[in-house]
Design an enzyme around this catalytic site. Structure first.
Site, PDB file in Angstrom:
ATOM      1  N   GLU A 255       1.137  -1.081  -0.073  1.00 52.49           N
ATOM      2  CA  GLU A 255       0.100   0.113   0.003  1.00 52.49           C
ATOM      3  C   GLU A 255       0.811   1.286   0.049  1.00 52.49           C
ATOM      4  OE1 GLU A 255      -2.156   2.647   2.055  1.00 52.49           O
ATOM      5  OE2 GLU A 255      -2.715   1.196   3.262  1.00 52.49           O
ATOM      6  N   CYS A 294      -2.194   8.290   3.969  1.00 55.93           N
ATOM      7  CA  CYS A 294      -2.381   7.625   2.751  1.00 55.93           C
ATOM      8  C   CYS A 294      -3.609   8.162   1.907  1.00 55.93           C
ATOM      9  CB  CYS A 294      -2.223   6.119   2.758  1.00 55.93           C
ATOM     10  SG  CYS A 294      -3.357   5.490   3.802  1.00 55.93           S
TER      11      CYS A 294
HETATM   12  P1  NDP Z   1       9.343   4.418   3.469  1.00 55.51           P
HETATM   13  O1  NDP Z   1       8.837   3.576   2.243  1.00 55.51           O
HETATM   14  O2  NDP Z   1      10.907   4.925   3.453  1.00 55.51           O
HETATM   15  O3  NDP Z   1       9.254   3.523   4.787  1.00 55.51           O
HETATM   16  C1  NDP Z   1       7.992   2.782   5.095  1.00 55.51           C
HETATM   17  C2  NDP Z   1       8.294   1.701   5.898  1.00 55.51           C
HETATM   18  O4  NDP Z   1       9.437   0.908   5.201  1.00 55.51           O
HETATM   19  C3  NDP Z   1       8.948   2.072   7.139  1.00 55.51           C
HETATM   20  O5  NDP Z   1       8.748   1.255   8.278  1.00 55.51           O
HETATM   21  C4  NDP Z   1      10.643   1.755   6.956  1.00 55.51           C
HETATM   22  O6  NDP Z   1      11.218   1.699   7.999  1.00 55.51           O
HETATM   23  C5  NDP Z   1      10.494   0.715   6.129  1.00 55.51           C
HETATM   24  N1  NDP Z   1      11.709   0.193   5.280  1.00 55.51           N
HETATM   25  C6  NDP Z   1      12.347   1.176   4.537  1.00 55.51           C
HETATM   26  N2  NDP Z   1      13.383   0.440   3.985  1.00 55.51           N
HETATM   27  C7  NDP Z   1      13.205  -0.762   4.100  1.00 55.51           C
HETATM   28  C8  NDP Z   1      14.086  -1.895   3.932  1.00 55.51           C
HETATM   29  N3  NDP Z   1      15.044  -2.080   3.016  1.00 55.51           N
HETATM   30  N4  NDP Z   1      13.503  -3.048   4.401  1.00 55.51           N
HETATM   31  C9  NDP Z   1      12.450  -3.183   5.226  1.00 55.51           C
HETATM   32  N5  NDP Z   1      11.713  -2.106   5.668  1.00 55.51           N
HETATM   33  C10 NDP Z   1      12.219  -0.936   5.095  1.00 55.51           C
HETATM   34  O7  NDP Z   1       8.423   5.582   3.858  1.00 55.51           O
HETATM   35  P2  NDP Z   1       8.864   6.927   4.724  1.00 55.51           P
HETATM   36  O8  NDP Z   1       7.975   6.449   5.666  1.00 55.51           O
HETATM   37  O9  NDP Z   1      10.086   7.293   4.751  1.00 55.51           O
HETATM   38  O10 NDP Z   1       7.813   7.903   4.020  1.00 55.51           O
HETATM   39  C11 NDP Z   1       8.363   8.362   2.606  1.00 55.51           C
HETATM   40  C12 NDP Z   1       7.166   8.780   1.770  1.00 55.51           C
HETATM   41  O11 NDP Z   1       6.425   7.855   1.660  1.00 55.51           O
HETATM   42  C13 NDP Z   1       6.252   9.965   2.335  1.00 55.51           C
HETATM   43  O12 NDP Z   1       6.638  11.053   2.448  1.00 55.51           O
HETATM   44  C14 NDP Z   1       5.349   9.684   1.653  1.00 55.51           C
HETATM   45  O13 NDP Z   1       5.191  10.172   0.453  1.00 55.51           O
HETATM   46  C15 NDP Z   1       5.103   8.074   1.500  1.00 55.51           C
HETATM   47  N6  NDP Z   1       4.104   7.443   2.354  1.00 55.51           N
HETATM   48  C16 NDP Z   1       3.211   7.002   1.806  1.00 55.51           C
HETATM   49  C17 NDP Z   1       2.233   6.188   2.655  1.00 55.51           C
HETATM   50  C18 NDP Z   1       0.883   5.585   1.922  1.00 55.51           C
HETATM   51  O14 NDP Z   1       0.497   4.887   2.827  1.00 55.51           O
HETATM   52  N7  NDP Z   1       0.678   5.842   1.046  1.00 55.51           N
HETATM   53  C19 NDP Z   1       2.543   6.081   4.083  1.00 55.51           C
HETATM   54  C20 NDP Z   1       3.663   6.737   4.544  1.00 55.51           C
HETATM   55  C21 NDP Z   1       4.635   7.225   3.483  1.00 55.51           C
HETATM   56  P3  NDP Z   1      12.253   2.874   8.941  1.00 55.51           P
HETATM   57  O15 NDP Z   1      11.132   3.840   8.980  1.00 55.51           O
HETATM   58  O16 NDP Z   1      12.740   2.083   9.962  1.00 55.51           O
HETATM   59  O17 NDP Z   1      13.096   3.304   7.753  1.00 55.51           O
END
Ligand code: NDP
Length: 682
Positions: A255, A294
């Site tokens: 998602e 989201c």
């Molecule tokens: P990320 O995609 O970077 O992170 C989402 C989750 O993935 C976090 O728990 C992160 O952990 C984890 N993650 C990152 N890299 C890895 C990996 N290699 N292996 C396993 N898990 C990983 O998103 P952000 O939270 O930084 O948000 C960035 C952008 O994403 C936002 O600005 C927004 O645009 C979008 N976003 C969209 C959402 C939606 O539902 N549509 C929700 C949230 C964000 P950790 O935090 O520990 O790095």
């Protein structure tokens, strides 16, 4: 506070790669996350062995009860979660959605389990397939918990709800999970998780927590496991293409980014209730969770002659939203999750500014907070005058209080603009024009996971553009990740293995513990209604005496029921119908069948509980003789019910035959049957 991780049934501290997690309002350190040195290979093995064995041994009903007990346990402790939630920048309302919305998901799934899932470790899908001419070879589908671990990676915007909405389905399905919250705000997830474990309600191995950096966790997933991801599309795509996932049968649900839109109908001019509803909805979506949702509205589609009015009304509505420290009761919009997220947001705002016009920037004074220490930003509105040509507003997800207004000329164009989001979680249509709303809804369906239609009629009770509901599908095609979460019981299927089982009716009854038509009747010495719940066995049957239906029966039933439908009363009206003579009422047949199979003597059957799947196959006329087979079809162990009498539900198959041995009617009746002991299992 150093946050511990919960691995293999123990609380484990990391080995020293400490990541400070900051308060979004004051910038102070709230907690230290450290996941270094964890043996994540061992954790996944432990889930697949200990966790799977313990969870899958429980019935669906019992797992549903666990969800309810956990939610009640957490509810009693909610105040401390709110206090931590304010530190993530969430206001009271934001926190309510996150915290109590999360608990609500558990409650909803526990209710669904109680009403609709079996008290067995497997779930038999309704519908037996006839695979042979004579009916000696049949097929059905059974669902069992997938043997593996579910790794659940959550985004930073909903530290509680994000965890609980995924767990509600995985736990109910019987699949052990490893929860990995995003690092910002992970102290809140930690607090709730710690209490879930502290409640002592879950069996060993059901849950583990990697509280922050995931390390190499995904390198250990293998066939049979699942990964559920919420976050950015770029991370999602990267994870999905990892060899351990792309090269195996690991199920991956994503998602991700979604540029959701809201469309103001052409009828909704200034002064109509819909215009006001639209402004309220868009303002709420921009400011709730400071736009870090989201499902938030990023694209505001309005008829071209309404652009100015919308801009004016929306700017004024946004001006009136108090922004600041969530601890202050006046605050209605809080902070962005952290400085890093704020910097990313500002970069996205720059991108939007490059391709559209900034038409509103809030000049709010912060309440009890400042821009230097806290991660605050005021709302922004952009205007994209040529949304079919300029793509920036359809491609840039500014994850904060930011949205773009775009004009459209007609329904056709509104749809084309909305579809430029290339797949979204939700679109809303605010209109009182049914023709416009239905055209737009149908044409947006292929590119949207949910469509929310708002007008004056559902305004009071509407659940909101941005609210995913446990009983409705949450997810979206294309850019939104192509995933599906929640959606009532359908959400469980992601975690279940579906297996077709083929065999004779008796064999299928033995496997499914449900009576299959064609399986041998097992006639009991005593009337089945004189048996207690635990004494009844699926397949126990009764063959009744016969009864010949008379004209007087049909006339009397018409009079008693007031059902004077012509086919039962007027023999002159039957030319051209499917009946040769006046026919007995279907309801009379069922009543007459009950008259034949019921045991009148007081016994363990407490009440008639319902009727399912009644079908009438052949007409029954005066002079026909009917007889009934009553067979125990399914038992549902429901614990103590009805005036505290321990009881369960027994479903009985009722088959009514005529004198030619033709099946004329089939139905399933449900009875509440007392138990001898409240502790008896099936
Ligand atoms: P990320 O995609 O970077 O992170 C989402 C989750 O993935 C976090 O728990 C992160 O952990 C984890 N993650 C990152 N890299 C890895 C990996 N290699 N292996 C396993 N898990 C990983 O998103 P952000 O939270 O930084 O948000 C960035 C952008 O994403 C936002 O600005 C927004 O645009 C979008 N976003 C969209 C959402 C939606 O539902 N549509 C929700 C949230 C964000 P950790 O935090 O520990 O790095």
């Amino acid at each position: 506070m150093r946050l511990s991780n919960y691995i293999c049934g123990n609380w484990v501290l990391g080995k020293g790669d400490e990541i400070p997690v900051l308060d979004s309002v004051t910038g102070q350190v709230v907690a230290i996350s450290d996941t270094s040195g964890l043996d994540l290979g061992l954790a996944t093995d432990y889930a697949r062995t200990v966790g799977y064995k313990n969870l899958s041994a429980l019935t669906f009903y019992d797992r549903g009860q666990l969800l309810k007990k956990i939610a009640l346990y957490l509810l009693e402790r909610k105040q401390k979660y709110y206090e931590l939630s304010y530190r993530t920048g969430a206001t009271k309302v934001d926190s309510w959605v996150d915290i109590e919305g999360g608990f609500g998901t558990f409650f909803t799934y526990s209710g669904l389990a109680k009403r609709m899932l079996p008290n067995t470790t497997f779930w038999v899908e309704t519908g037996v397939e006839k695979l042979s001419a004579e009916g000696s070879h049949l097929g059905l589908h059974i669902l069992t918990p997938s043997e593996g671990v579910s790794v659940q990676i959550n985004a930073y915007n909903f530290p509680v709800w994000g965890m609980m909405e995924k767990l509600s389905t995985s736990l109910l399905a019987g699949v052990p999970s490893i929860v990995k919250p995003a690092t910002p705000g992970c102290y809140l997830t930690h607090a709730v998780f710690q209490d879930i474990i502290g409640s002592g309600l879950l069996p060993e191995g059901a849950l583990q927590l990697v509280c922050g950096d995931p390390g190499n966790l995904l390198e250990y997933v293998q066939d049979g496991d699942s990964v559920l991801f919420t976050g950015s599309a770029s991370t999602g795509r990267k994870l999905k293409s990892m060899p351990q996932i792309a090269g195996s049968t690991v199920r991956f649900n994503m998602e991700a980014d979604s540029l959701n839109c809201s469309i103001l109908g052409p009828d909704a001019k200034v002064g109509t209730p819909e215009f006001d509803l639209f402004i309220r909805e868009v303002r709420n979506e921009i400011t709730t969770k400071a736009g870090q949702k989201c499902t938030a509205i990023r694209r505001i589609l309005v008829p071209e002659d309404q652009v100015e009015a919308v801009q004016k009304a929306l700017s004024s509505a946004l001006d009136q939203v108090p922004i600041g420290n969530p601890l202050n009761k006046q605050t209605r919009m809080g902070a962005i999750a952290g400085k890093e997220q704020l910097d990313t947001l500002k970069e996205k705002i720059q991108l939007l500014a490059g391709g559209s016009e900034l038409i509103y920037e809030g000049k709010h004074q912060l309440i009890d907070a400042d821009f230097t220490n806290g991660s605050f930003i005021t709302p922004r509105l952009f205007f994209n005058p040529r949304p079919l040509e300029s793509d920036i507003s359809h491609e840039t997800e500014a994850f904060g209080p930011v949205a773009t207004i775009m004009p459209y000329t007609d329904a056709e164009q509104a749809v084309s603009i909305a579809r430029k989001g290339k797949g979204s979680l939700v679109a809303s249509v605010v209109s009182n024009n049914t023709a416009f709303a239905s055209e737009v809804a149908w044409r947006l369906a292929t590119t949207h996971g949910r469509i929310y239609i708002l007008n004056r009629d559902n305004a009071q009770e509407g659940t909101g553009h941005g609210s995913p509901l446990p009983t409705m599908m949450h997810g979206g095609p294309g850019r939104a990740g192509g995933g599906e979460e929640l959606g009532g019981l359908k959400g469980l299927h992601f975690f279940l293995q579906k297996t077709a089982v083929q065999g004779s009716p008796d064999m299928l009854r033995a496997v499914s513990k449900i009576h299959i038509p064609g399986a041998q009747y097992r006639f009991t010495q005593v009337h089945p209604f004189q048996l207690h719940f635990e004494e009844i066995q699926v397949g126990d049957s009764l063959q009744t005496a016969n009864r010949t239906i008379t004209e007087a029966d049909i006339v009397n039933f018409s009079n008693v029921s007031w059902d004077h439908f012509y086919a039962h009363t007027d023999s002159t009206s039957l030319t051209g119908t499917i009946f040769d003579r006046v026919v007995a009422h279907g309801y009379f047949l069922l009543s007459a069948a009950a008259g034949l199979f019921v045991s009148g003597k007081k016994g363990p059957v407490i009440a008639n509980y319902g009727l399912e799947d009644a079908s009438f196959f052949k007409p029954v006329y005066a002079g026909d003789t009917i007889g009934v087979f009553l067979t125990a079809k399914e038992k549902i162990n429901r614990g103590v019910k009805g005036r505290n009498i321990p009881s369960g539900v027994v479903k009985w198959l009722v088959e009514v035959y005529n004198q030619r041995n033709e099946l004329v009617c089939v139905a399933t009746i449900l009875t509440l049957v007392a138990k001898k002991s409240p502790f008896i299992a099936l």
